[in-house]
Design an enzyme around this catalytic site. Structure first.
Site, mmCIF file in Angstrom:
data_model
loop_
_atom_site.group_PDB
_atom_site.id
_atom_site.type_symbol
_atom_site.label_atom_id
_atom_site.label_comp_id
_atom_site.label_asym_id
_atom_site.label_seq_id
_atom_site.Cartn_x
_atom_site.Cartn_y
_atom_site.Cartn_z
ATOM 1 N N ARG A 81 -13.717 8.979 27.504
ATOM 2 C CA ARG A 81 -12.418 9.559 27.124
ATOM 3 C C ARG A 81 -11.667 10.014 28.367
ATOM 4 O O ARG A 81 -10.450 9.900 28.442
ATOM 5 C CB ARG A 81 -12.593 10.704 26.121
ATOM 6 C CG ARG A 81 -13.395 11.874 26.637
ATOM 7 C CD ARG A 81 -13.480 12.993 25.576
ATOM 8 N NE ARG A 81 -14.433 14.010 26.000
ATOM 9 C CZ ARG A 81 -14.300 15.309 25.771
ATOM 10 N NH1 ARG A 81 -13.257 15.764 25.111
ATOM 11 N NH2 ARG A 81 -15.215 16.162 26.173
ATOM 12 N N HIS A 94 6.997 -2.751 -15.493
ATOM 13 C CA HIS A 94 6.604 -2.479 -14.105
ATOM 14 C C HIS A 94 5.979 -3.684 -13.415
ATOM 15 O O HIS A 94 6.441 -4.106 -12.361
ATOM 16 C CB HIS A 94 5.636 -1.296 -14.030
ATOM 17 C CG HIS A 94 5.015 -1.151 -12.673
ATOM 18 N ND1 HIS A 94 5.645 -0.523 -11.628
ATOM 19 C CD2 HIS A 94 3.838 -1.615 -12.162
ATOM 20 C CE1 HIS A 94 4.889 -0.591 -10.546
ATOM 21 N NE2 HIS A 94 3.784 -1.245 -10.840
ATOM 22 N N HIS A 153 -18.760 14.856 11.511
ATOM 23 C CA HIS A 153 -17.964 14.482 12.678
ATOM 24 C C HIS A 153 -18.605 13.370 13.508
ATOM 25 O O HIS A 153 -18.041 12.965 14.516
ATOM 26 C CB HIS A 153 -17.730 15.718 13.569
ATOM 27 C CG HIS A 153 -16.707 16.670 13.001
ATOM 28 N ND1 HIS A 153 -16.818 17.204 11.742
ATOM 29 C CD2 HIS A 153 -15.533 17.146 13.510
ATOM 30 C CE1 HIS A 153 -15.767 17.990 11.510
ATOM 31 N NE2 HIS A 153 -14.981 17.969 12.561
ATOM 32 N N PRO A 159 0.869 -1.180 0.000
ATOM 33 C CA PRO A 159 0.000 0.000 0.000
ATOM 34 C C PRO A 159 0.909 1.234 0.000
ATOM 35 O O PRO A 159 1.609 1.496 0.976
ATOM 36 C CB PRO A 159 -0.800 -0.154 1.299
ATOM 37 C CG PRO A 159 -0.732 -1.627 1.626
ATOM 38 C CD PRO A 159 0.641 -2.029 1.167
ATOM 39 N N LEU A 160 0.918 1.942 -1.087
ATOM 40 C CA LEU A 160 2.009 2.897 -1.337
ATOM 41 C C LEU A 160 2.020 4.050 -0.344
ATOM 42 O O LEU A 160 1.000 4.509 0.135
ATOM 43 C CB LEU A 160 1.934 3.395 -2.774
ATOM 44 C CG LEU A 160 2.236 2.290 -3.799
ATOM 45 C CD1 LEU A 160 2.053 2.799 -5.215
ATOM 46 C CD2 LEU A 160 3.629 1.715 -3.622
ATOM 47 N N GLU A 218 -3.635 12.275 10.725
ATOM 48 C CA GLU A 218 -4.142 11.034 11.305
ATOM 49 C C GLU A 218 -3.473 9.810 10.683
ATOM 50 O O GLU A 218 -3.105 8.856 11.371
ATOM 51 C CB GLU A 218 -5.661 10.932 11.117
ATOM 52 C CG GLU A 218 -6.468 12.039 11.798
ATOM 53 C CD GLU A 218 -6.538 13.323 10.980
ATOM 54 O OE1 GLU A 218 -6.064 13.331 9.816
ATOM 55 O OE2 GLU A 218 -7.060 14.328 11.503
ATOM 56 N N PHE A 253 -12.635 10.117 12.182
ATOM 57 C CA PHE A 253 -11.431 10.254 11.364
ATOM 58 C C PHE A 253 -10.576 8.992 11.368
ATOM 59 O O PHE A 253 -9.487 8.980 10.795
ATOM 60 C CB PHE A 253 -10.651 11.501 11.766
ATOM 61 C CG PHE A 253 -11.453 12.758 11.551
ATOM 62 C CD1 PHE A 253 -12.126 12.947 10.351
ATOM 63 C CD2 PHE A 253 -11.588 13.721 12.537
ATOM 64 C CE1 PHE A 253 -12.911 14.082 10.138
ATOM 65 C CE2 PHE A 253 -12.363 14.852 12.334
ATOM 66 C CZ PHE A 253 -13.035 15.042 11.131
ATOM 67 N N HIS A 291 -15.214 10.735 20.862
ATOM 68 C CA HIS A 291 -16.361 11.353 20.187
ATOM 69 C C HIS A 291 -16.990 10.302 19.269
ATOM 70 O O HIS A 291 -17.051 10.446 18.060
ATOM 71 C CB HIS A 291 -15.919 12.606 19.427
ATOM 72 C CG HIS A 291 -15.382 13.692 20.334
ATOM 73 N ND1 HIS A 291 -14.277 13.513 21.127
ATOM 74 C CD2 HIS A 291 -15.815 14.953 20.573
ATOM 75 C CE1 HIS A 291 -14.038 14.628 21.818
ATOM 76 N NE2 HIS A 291 -14.960 15.513 21.513
#
Lengths: 657, 657
Positions: free
Chosen positions: A348, A257, A464, A116-117, A402, A428, A452
């Site tokens: 949290r 390639h 969000h 996964p580049l 992230e 996120f 959250h």
């Protein structure tokens, strides 16, 4: 000693032969970078093929993982036990450690799973952080190595390279050196089909040193690598190469390639390279030279062993690198102490409390957040920042990165000596998802602190508010997802995360306050699900809930019991752990003769595993809205008032059948 | 006319008052950027508040979406019908169009939903591509506008900005201008906690023009915007600002970023700004000045209407911008023609065949791939590349930028006039996932062509083999996920994707060849699931399968029928469509008295929705391996030989109960 080109041709031959035998794979990159890789591995890389786990070895990451035959060739030629030539003959076949892309769990010497580049370079940043951090803790005697990367155009186009390079420049990771295979070709054709940027200028803007060389000229590569090694900044070494170098009719084109060259072109390449030996055969003098060069690091390794034996840090260093936890009982005792007095806090905050117990006891815990420290509650009072001026700090300000954070954590975990954790909002997790997947595939002990965790975040609105995230994460193999309902389950989630040695854990934590629902003594949460409240009246309903909805389930139960409907509440913080319990335990919690109802403020899909086709799933199969959390819970029906009538109707319908 | 500062203070007042009333939100950004935004909106932005849908308006994207009160203020003050002052009073409350972050579906004038950082700028790149492409088709008379962005530090740290800026520089999108709110503050504190890069040098490395100004000095902003507008390259305008400008005790600190200032500080800010009016009140002269400035664009709009009325392209242009498909029947006829002769091809090839029908008929289809053109089969013979020298091309070489591609497609769809589609491997949907979610939330007609949809991709191994991806995508609200089993279903999937006006579609397509299993006449696939083979003997089993496993299911059925076990095969290419069918249809396909068995080469979680707790789910709940596809299907038990005995056992167990 044969020339570099001759040594490199052994890589070229193995690569084109293995790809040809498999009729699948990527010969172009190994053939183009063979000379540069040979200089790196025989003159710069500190390693000892006799002990791929030597803690002070240089780390080498093939970020352009499709060129896997490059690393398989290097490991084989320099004398690692595996891959054998038979492993290489079985390239890309079932059971061969020479998989299509390098897998860290299949071959010692493969430091990271790549393909996964962009993620290889980002994991290398984490390794370089780990090296400096452990150096700060244990000194030059024990920790003094470099991190080398080979990256391709794809790695440098992916967004994550921006995050990784920015972080590396900011932290001044001078021991990180990235060789860029600048061959001006991608799968679709020439790079100028899709990019016009000045990559070196960009890296200089991050605070990197850059240097350019002819990747097919060993002397020039040597000069550039020496310059990079000497420079105190992280270095990008642009190696101008020709993809598929040596294949006379195809080199320099995308045709080399990702496909076998074909038998005619392989034969032509043999002639062009002056390589007269049959497939998979390395002549004795060349093989011997490679072995000898591979043995260069043995003396340094031996000296290092001597230093370790004499070091006052020996036991601590070995414990850290082995990944053994210190102070097991003390953790439990202090957790019990901390939890003795029930409190209503957000999970949290409960996580912060747990970290307050853990971080003093476990120096290997290195935390951070993607610019949400105060929201994720990830920093404890005894953590100072890890900076370019103090690598001994144990808290990383990752910035708004992230994905880069998650990949760097993978790199730290792979390096060893560190258990990384890092925070962002649960929604996120999508940004970090490709790295979370690699945590799981690579079996890394990484802890994701995702706060959250539902519409309970309120006003920020649908962008969000996680909806599909919990179950989309539960779907990732080898990832344990926890959504604790209170302080006790949060502590258990942290314990479970640290106990795991072979995989990552994700904690989904609330923004809003939640009551403490039980005591810590039984540590029931570690089973993944347990009966929190047993039915009073004859049981007709079982409520399954997680996180903030467990409190709702308890209110629903009270109302149902008031109507004479016996109701269990099962708290289910971790599906993966529950699924691993024995059948009797699972059947006891999910009896066939009850209506099973799930309550979770997220997508319902997936809950049918437990509720069945005749069950009832209370969830949210649409995007959220912007409003105060309490209004949203009411609006979307996560209240006893809204749920109880739905259950009563479901019971009536069940009765009708 | 009041000074810019006075006009800007209206934005500051509305922003701090609305956040204070909600006790939630982000006052710092709108207060810092108020002057710059006022200059932009009153002197540069081409728009007409009376018609937010004017096709030739400039596009404005608030990439730093948390500063939503900036755009709500601007829309209100310049005279858009919404938001009203009452809408603003109800900022972040249930039902208000003034949501926590700007939502394109709630307010005309909000061009894009923003908040997930970095995506706004990347969508703006797509809008700027759309503008140039439509300009090439319809000329300066009808299409001649700019795209403006306000981005923050977060946008410029996220990896996606690298992909977006690289693409914009490569394509020479000179009408794209990005104002960077360079306030040196992020949530965790000063930007130098986490970054040291020279952002402007980096953007120049992409081929951008950069210019710096004092964002609190209207004259300097005007100079910089004029320079940017004149430069033929995309421009980054670095605006040095002070976050929370005007709040005397908090400005310049992270405290103003994401929380209400507090009543004392709001009062102090009123004094500091000389703003003597009560909350939510804009004095008449300032309101009137804003309205007047908002009306600047009306004459340009009127002239444009004149040009449209006179244009020979009027009908075509209006059809394109309305998103109406041309040639409905012709599409179906040609599809039928193309499908008349059954063929065994990979569904990625089937998709290419479908595109071969569609692209000549639908000029609005603009395709591309993230550097996997030959693997995704996304380019048809009549598509030339879209380049800086020929914006009229209809194929975009996106480079190795999956996330940037997806966000650019969202931007094109939001701009209107284009139906974008783009390809990558299904496993890399993870890289693009945050933008796929925004396609769904924003209700964009975007088509994702995701090939290599299972272990069927073979040798590339677990990093490239989707396992959890199908169902994790099915979990996203408003996304239709199709996994067709043959050429006919692939054509139906394309039809369905184009019919949808209010959301994205994702096609999961095979690398390997699959037989054509039925004819096109009934177009049964559009129901999402249908009975492909009915039981011969008395029905005891229903097999549900998708994609390449439908062929396997047919073989399983033959074997079971041979043992006298009546077995239906239900092909189920699209769960979302099936779930939308009426109860009778669904119950007919999923009878309560049969053993329901799912067969899909991916995670089983989620299939229980259809198979129930007593059903059987044949799937793959672990990562894959590297080997030829046929070996993997055998190895992991996706063959009739492996599946039939499992079903027989399940039937026996069922009989026992």
């Amino acid at each position: 000693m044969p020339e570099i080109r001759t040594l490199a041709n052994a890589i070229r031959a193995l690569s084109m032969d293995a790809v040809q035998a498999a009729n699948s794979g990527h010969p172009g990159m190994p053939m183009g970078m063979a000379d540069a890789a040979t200089v790196l591995w025989t003159e710069f890389l500190k390693h000892d093929p006799a002990d791929p786990a030597w803690p002070d070895r240089d780390r080498f990451v093939l970020s352009a993982g499709h060129g896997s035959m490059l690393i398989y060739s290097l490991l084989h030629l320099t004398g690692y036990e595996r891959p054998t030539i038979d492993d290489i003959r079985r390239f890309r076949q079932l059971g061969s450690p020479c998989a299509g892309h390098p897998e860290n769990f299949l071959l010692p010497g493969v430091e990271a799973t790549t393909g996964p580049l962009g993620q290889g370079i980002a994991m290398a940043v984490g390794m370089a952080i780990a090296e400096r951090h452990l150096n700060a803790a244990f000194g030059d005697e024990l920790v003094d190595h470099r991190t080398w990367v080979i990256a391709g155009d794809g790695c440098l186009m992916e967004g994550i390279n921006h995050e990784a390079a920015g972080l590396a420049g900011h932290l001044g990771l001078g021991r990180l050196n990235v060789l860029w295979d600048d061959n001006r070709i991608t799968i679709d054709g020439a790079t100028d089909l899709s990019t016009s940027e000045d990559v070196e200028a960009r890296y200089r803007a991050y605070g990197w040193h850059t240097v350019r060389c002819d990747g097919l000229d060993a002397d020039d590569v040597r000069r550039a690598l020496a310059e990079a090694a000497a420079d105190p900044r992280p270095s990008l070494i642009a190696c101008r190469t020709i993809i598929g170098f040596g294949a006379p009719n195809k080199q320099g084109t995308a045709a080399t390639h990702g496909a076998a060259l074909g038998t005619d072109e392989v034969a032509a390449a043999r002639r062009a390279l002056g390589w007269d030996w049959p497939p998979f055969e390395i002549p004795g003098d060349i093989a011997a030279a490679w072995r000898e060069l591979g043995g260069r690091g043995a003396s340094a390794h031996s000296e290092w062993r001597g230093r370790l034996a004499a070091s006052p840090h020996k036991a601590a260093f070995e414990r850290r690198m082995a990944g053994d936890l210190a102070e097991g009982d003390e953790i439990r005792d202090r957790m019990a102490e901390m939890l003795a007095e029930p409190k209503k806090v957000a999970t949290r905050k409960a996580s912060e409390d747990a970290l307050g117990v853990l971080t003093p006891l476990l120096p290997e815990l290195v935390g951070g957040s993607a610019d949400l420290t105060g929201s994720n509650n990830t920093r404890t009072k005894d953590q100072t920042p890890l900076t370019r001026d103090d690598y001994g700090g144990r808290y990383i300000f990752y910035g708004i990165r992230e994905f880069g954070m998650a990949a760097a954590m993978n790199g730290m975990a792979l390096h060893g000596g560190i258990i990384p954790y890092g925070g962002t909002f649960l929604v996120f997790s999508d940004y970090a998802r490709p790295a979370i997947r690699l945590s799981a595939l690579q079996r890394c002990r990484v802890v994701y602190v995702m706060t959250h965790d539902s519409i309970g975040l309120g006003e920020d609105g649908p962008t969000h508010q996680p909806i599909e995230h919990l179950t989309s994460l539960r779907l990732i193999p080898n990832l344990e997802v926890w959504r604790p309902c209170d302080r006790v389950e949060t502590a258990e989630a942290w314990e479970a995360a640290l106990q795991r040695r072979d995989g990552p854990t994700l904690l989904a934590l609330s923004r809003q306050n939640l009551p403490q629902l039980r005591d810590y003594a039984g540590r029931d949460g570690l089973r993944g699900a347990y009966r929190l409240k047993a039915a009073g009246a004859a049981r007709r309903v079982v409520l399954l809930a997680t996180g903030s909805e467990v409190e709702v389930a308890i209110a629903v139960r009270e109302s149902l019991e008031g109507q004479g409907i016996g109701t269990d509440v099962v708290s289910m913080p971790c599906w993966e752990r529950f699924d691993a319990q024995d059948a009797a335990y699972r059947a006891d919690l999910l009896p066939a003769d009850a209506l099973i109802v799930s309550i979770e403020a997220g997508a319902t899909l997936g809950w049918e595993r437990y509720t069945g086709r005749s069950g009832l799933n209370i969830g949210l199969d649409r995007f959220g809205e912007s409003a105060p959390a309490e209004d949203l819970f009411k609006h979307f029906g996560f209240t006893a008032e809204a749920i109880v009538p739905r259950i009563v109707v479901a019971l009536e319908n069940q009765g009708d059948q």
